[in-house]
Design a protein around this motif. Sequence first.
Motif, PDB file in Angstrom:
ATOM      1  N   ASN A  44      -2.782  -5.396  -7.093  1.00  0.00           N
ATOM      2  CA  ASN A  44      -2.241  -4.667  -8.234  1.00  0.00           C
ATOM      3  C   ASN A  44      -1.870  -5.602  -9.377  1.00  0.00           C
ATOM      4  OD1 ASN A  44      -1.408  -2.139  -9.430  1.00  0.00           O
ATOM      5  ND2 ASN A  44       0.671  -2.912  -9.242  1.00  0.00           N
ATOM      6  N   LEU A  45      -1.196  -6.680  -9.050  1.00  0.00           N
ATOM      7  CA  LEU A  45      -0.799  -7.627 -10.089  1.00  0.00           C
ATOM      8  C   LEU A  45      -2.022  -8.279 -10.727  1.00  0.00           C
ATOM      9  CD1 LEU A  45       2.326  -9.194  -8.360  1.00  0.00           C
ATOM     10  CD2 LEU A  45       2.296  -7.576 -10.268  1.00  0.00           C
ATOM     11  N   ALA A  46      -3.053  -8.562  -9.936  1.00  0.00           N
ATOM     12  CA  ALA A  46      -4.285  -9.117 -10.486  1.00  0.00           C
ATOM     13  C   ALA A  46      -4.953  -8.122 -11.422  1.00  0.00           C
ATOM     14  CB  ALA A  46      -5.235  -9.509  -9.359  1.00  0.00           C
ATOM     15  N   ASP A  47      -4.972  -6.856 -11.033  1.00  0.00           N
ATOM     16  CA  ASP A  47      -5.555  -5.816 -11.896  1.00  0.00           C
ATOM     17  C   ASP A  47      -4.816  -5.725 -13.223  1.00  0.00           C
ATOM     18  OD1 ASP A  47      -7.423  -5.170  -9.972  1.00  0.00           O
ATOM     19  OD2 ASP A  47      -6.387  -3.340  -9.307  1.00  0.00           O
ATOM     20  N   ARG A  48      -3.507  -5.911 -13.184  1.00  0.00           N
ATOM     21  CA  ARG A  48      -2.685  -5.814 -14.397  1.00  0.00           C
ATOM     22  C   ARG A  48      -2.626  -7.125 -15.162  1.00  0.00           C
ATOM     23  NH1 ARG A  48       2.622  -3.019 -12.053  1.00  0.00           N
ATOM     24  NH2 ARG A  48       3.440  -4.806 -13.176  1.00  0.00           N
ATOM     25  N   GLY A  49      -3.178  -8.202 -14.587  1.00  0.00           N
ATOM     26  CA  GLY A  49      -3.145  -9.497 -15.251  1.00  0.00           C
ATOM     27  C   GLY A  49      -1.765 -10.124 -15.275  1.00  0.00           C
ATOM     28  N   GLU A  50      -0.983  -9.854 -14.244  1.00  0.00           N
ATOM     29  CA  GLU A  50       0.378 -10.384 -14.178  1.00  0.00           C
ATOM     30  C   GLU A  50       0.490 -11.390 -13.037  1.00  0.00           C
ATOM     31  OE1 GLU A  50       3.214  -7.229 -13.947  1.00  0.00           O
ATOM     32  OE2 GLU A  50       2.397  -6.208 -15.684  1.00  0.00           O
ATOM     33  N   LEU A  51       1.374 -12.326 -13.195  1.00  0.00           N
ATOM     34  CA  LEU A  51       1.577 -13.340 -12.170  1.00  0.00           C
ATOM     35  C   LEU A  51       2.738 -13.021 -11.245  1.00  0.00           C
ATOM     36  CD1 LEU A  51       1.102 -16.543 -14.341  1.00  0.00           C
ATOM     37  CD2 LEU A  51      -0.542 -15.474 -12.791  1.00  0.00           C
ATOM     38  N   ARG A  52       3.669 -12.189 -11.729  1.00  0.00           N
ATOM     39  CA  ARG A  52       4.868 -11.878 -10.951  1.00  0.00           C
ATOM     40  C   ARG A  52       5.151 -10.384 -10.972  1.00  0.00           C
ATOM     41  NH1 ARG A  52       9.692 -15.937 -12.183  1.00  0.00           N
ATOM     42  NH2 ARG A  52       8.760 -17.749 -11.217  1.00  0.00           N
ATOM     43  N   GLY A  53       5.843  -9.949  -9.933  1.00  0.00           N
ATOM     44  CA  GLY A  53       6.282  -8.570  -9.880  1.00  0.00           C
ATOM     45  C   GLY A  53       7.024  -8.332  -8.581  1.00  0.00           C
ATOM     46  N   ALA A  54       7.752  -7.257  -8.525  1.00  0.00           N
ATOM     47  CA  ALA A  54       8.452  -6.887  -7.294  1.00  0.00           C
ATOM     48  C   ALA A  54       7.419  -6.478  -6.255  1.00  0.00           C
ATOM     49  CB  ALA A  54       9.431  -5.752  -7.572  1.00  0.00           C
ATOM     50  N   LEU A  55       7.474  -7.087  -5.100  1.00  0.00           N
ATOM     51  CA  LEU A  55       6.448  -6.937  -4.079  1.00  0.00           C
ATOM     52  C   LEU A  55       6.248  -5.482  -3.651  1.00  0.00           C
ATOM     53  CD1 LEU A  55       4.495  -8.455  -2.214  1.00  0.00           C
ATOM     54  CD2 LEU A  55       6.376  -8.695  -0.595  1.00  0.00           C
ATOM     55  N   PHE A  56       7.301  -4.832  -3.196  1.00  0.00           N
ATOM     56  CA  PHE A  56       7.170  -3.470  -2.686  1.00  0.00           C
ATOM     57  C   PHE A  56       6.702  -2.518  -3.775  1.00  0.00           C
ATOM     58  CE2 PHE A  56       8.801   0.752  -1.596  1.00  0.00           C
ATOM     59  CZ  PHE A  56       8.232   0.910  -0.330  1.00  0.00           C
ATOM     60  N   GLU A  57       7.308  -2.595  -4.941  1.00  0.00           N
ATOM     61  CA  GLU A  57       6.957  -1.699  -6.033  1.00  0.00           C
ATOM     62  C   GLU A  57       5.516  -1.911  -6.491  1.00  0.00           C
ATOM     63  OE1 GLU A  57       9.749  -3.422  -5.827  1.00  0.00           O
ATOM     64  OE2 GLU A  57      11.324  -1.905  -5.809  1.00  0.00           O
ATOM     65  N   ALA A  58       5.073  -3.158  -6.539  1.00  0.00           N
ATOM     66  CA  ALA A  58       3.690  -3.444  -6.931  1.00  0.00           C
ATOM     67  C   ALA A  58       2.710  -2.910  -5.902  1.00  0.00           C
ATOM     68  CB  ALA A  58       3.492  -4.942  -7.132  1.00  0.00           C
TER      69      ALA A  58
END
Length: 76
Positions: A45-59
């Motif tokens: 999910n984070l790769a699809d959004r182009g993000e390096l960080r995020g809350a694990l469960f929510e992502a």
Amino acid sequence: MRDEELVVAFALTRLDHPGLDLEEVAALLVRRVGPEGMLELAAHNLADRGELRGALFEAAVERVVRVVLALRDAQD
């Protein structure tokens, strides 16, 4: 987990809990896949959004919802 496997797992979880909404079913599925599965879903999910960080469960939950909605939209 491939998208096809994710959709099948989501459908089976939804059959077990028909009264829950989409996000609640996705959260149950993420809990069922365990820590490694959650990490994989969140990473995709984070790769699809182009993000390096995020809350694990929510992502991870967001990944499940995005895959299910993309499939639903493709069938319309």
